[in-house]
Design an enzyme around this catalytic site. Structure first.
Site, PDB file in Angstrom:
ATOM      1  N   HIS A  91       0.833  -1.200   0.000  1.00 49.73           N
ATOM      2  CA  HIS A  91       0.000   0.000   0.000  1.00 49.73           C
ATOM      3  C   HIS A  91       0.876   1.262   0.000  1.00 49.73           C
ATOM      4  CE1 HIS A  91      -3.305  -2.561   1.988  1.00 49.73           C
ATOM      5  NE2 HIS A  91      -3.825  -2.108   0.868  1.00 49.73           N
ATOM      6  N   CYS A 138      -3.326   0.722   9.615  1.00 54.43           N
ATOM      7  CA  CYS A 138      -4.481  -0.034   9.124  1.00 54.43           C
ATOM      8  C   CYS A 138      -5.346  -0.623  10.234  1.00 54.43           C
ATOM      9  CB  CYS A 138      -4.038  -1.106   8.153  1.00 54.43           C
ATOM     10  SG  CYS A 138      -2.710  -2.129   8.735  1.00 54.43           S
TER      11      CYS A 138
HETATM   12  C1  CIR Z   1      -3.998  -7.579   3.333  1.00 55.48           C
HETATM   13  O1  CIR Z   1      -3.133  -8.103   2.636  1.00 55.48           O
HETATM   14  O2  CIR Z   1      -4.954  -6.985   2.856  1.00 55.48           O
HETATM   15  C2  CIR Z   1      -3.873  -7.671   4.829  1.00 55.48           C
HETATM   16  N1  CIR Z   1      -3.311  -8.931   5.185  1.00 55.48           N
HETATM   17  C3  CIR Z   1      -3.031  -6.553   5.382  1.00 55.48           C
HETATM   18  C4  CIR Z   1      -3.640  -5.215   5.132  1.00 55.48           C
HETATM   19  C5  CIR Z   1      -2.844  -4.101   5.677  1.00 55.48           C
HETATM   20  N2  CIR Z   1      -3.481  -2.869   5.433  1.00 55.48           N
HETATM   21  C6  CIR Z   1      -2.849  -1.728   5.326  1.00 55.48           C
HETATM   22  O3  CIR Z   1      -1.631  -1.674   5.390  1.00 55.48           O
HETATM   23  N3  CIR Z   1      -3.584  -0.640   5.092  1.00 55.48           N
END
Ligand code: CIR
Length: 260
Positions: free
Chosen positions: A166, A253
């Site tokens: 991200h 997140c």
């Molecule tokens: C994913 O791959 O979507 C989740 N395991 C981790 C998301 C992390 N989100 C973020 O950094 N905004």
């Protein structure tokens, strides 16, 4: 202009045992659920100590990544926008958060085409940067741009470095004028005009930090980053997030910081 660093409330979603099935870009060990719960509690405690009222939404055991609640919505002042997470397994998180937002925000918008993860959206004092990534496409970014019209903020669509999950995996706002960024992201020029503190090489995993009220919350275990930020005058608080990191999660997140 809504402040990008001062927040009255935060929404979180408690981890459930299914978090061990969370998505990850590179195969590796599952997070330990019990330790994840402890880390999440410490994270919430830091938000609370910073003066934020933290509200926990319902657990979503059918969605292993739902603890990473920032990806499902974007909140700016009285506006909340339901996003469209780009990973198919996370799509249902958007529908699940609608009621929570409608119960709190006077205005709730929605991205209804393309894909946008909240982790790709950085809000500064003057603008919103949307990073195109494997999770966020141009159609979604433009739909979000339209949904943000009520904020009056400028919106810029930029690129996330390849191989970075991200946009905010690699950056964070630390005050109204200053961005903390990895060198690889800052090199794109997207922060020209801001003061930029470059993340020490080798500590890129610390770049996803969170400025909340008077505190900069960052992961423990990154001494060069902690030193730079402390020397720059920030009130740094460290928190363990190793279990979240096993499924590519960071600090930003795990909450939606809000002023509804
Ligand atoms: C994913 O791959 O979507 C989740 N395991 C981790 C998301 C992390 N989100 C973020 O950094 N905004």
């Amino acid at each position: 202009m809504p402040s990008p660093i001062r927040f009255r409330q935060a929404l979180v979603r408690p981890p459930t045992p299914s978090v061990v099935d969370g998505l990850r870009a590179v195969d590796g060990p599952d997070p330990d659920y019990a330790r994840f719960v402890d880390e999440h509690a410490s994270y919430v405690a830091v938000l609370q100590a910073a003066g934020v009222v933290v509200e926990a939404m319902a657990e979503l055991p059918g969605h292993p990544d739902a603890v990473f609640v920032e990806d499902a919505a974007l909140c700016i002042g009285p506006l909340a926008v339901v996003l469209r997470p780009g990973a198919p397994s996370r799509a249902g998180e958007a529908d699940a958060i609608v009621g929570d937002l409608e119960a709190r925000f006077p205005t709730v918008g929605r991205v209804s085409e393309g894909f946008v993860d909240g982790g790709d959206v950085l809000v500064t004092a003057t603008e919103v940067l949307i990073g195109l990534s494997a999770r966020t496409d141009r159609t979604g970014a433009e739909a979000l741009l339209a949904a943000l019209a009520p904020t009056g903020l400028a919106v810029r669509i930029v690129e996330t470095p390849s191989d970075v999950l991200h946009f905010k995996t690699d950056c964070a706002i630390v005050d109204e004028h200053t961005i903390f960024s990895t060198g690889r992201l800052a090199a794109s020029g997207c922060f020209d005009g801001y003061d930029v503190i470059v993340c020490p090489s080798g500590e890129e995993a610390a770049a996803n930090l969170v400025r909340v009220n008077d505190v900069v919350m960052m992961r423990t275990g990154f001494p060069a980053t902690e030193g730079i930020l402390t020397k720059a005058g920030y009130d740094v608080v460290t928190v363990e997030a190793d279990e979240a990191a096993r499924v590519d999660g960071g600090l930003s997140c795990m909450s939606l910081r809000c002023n509804w």
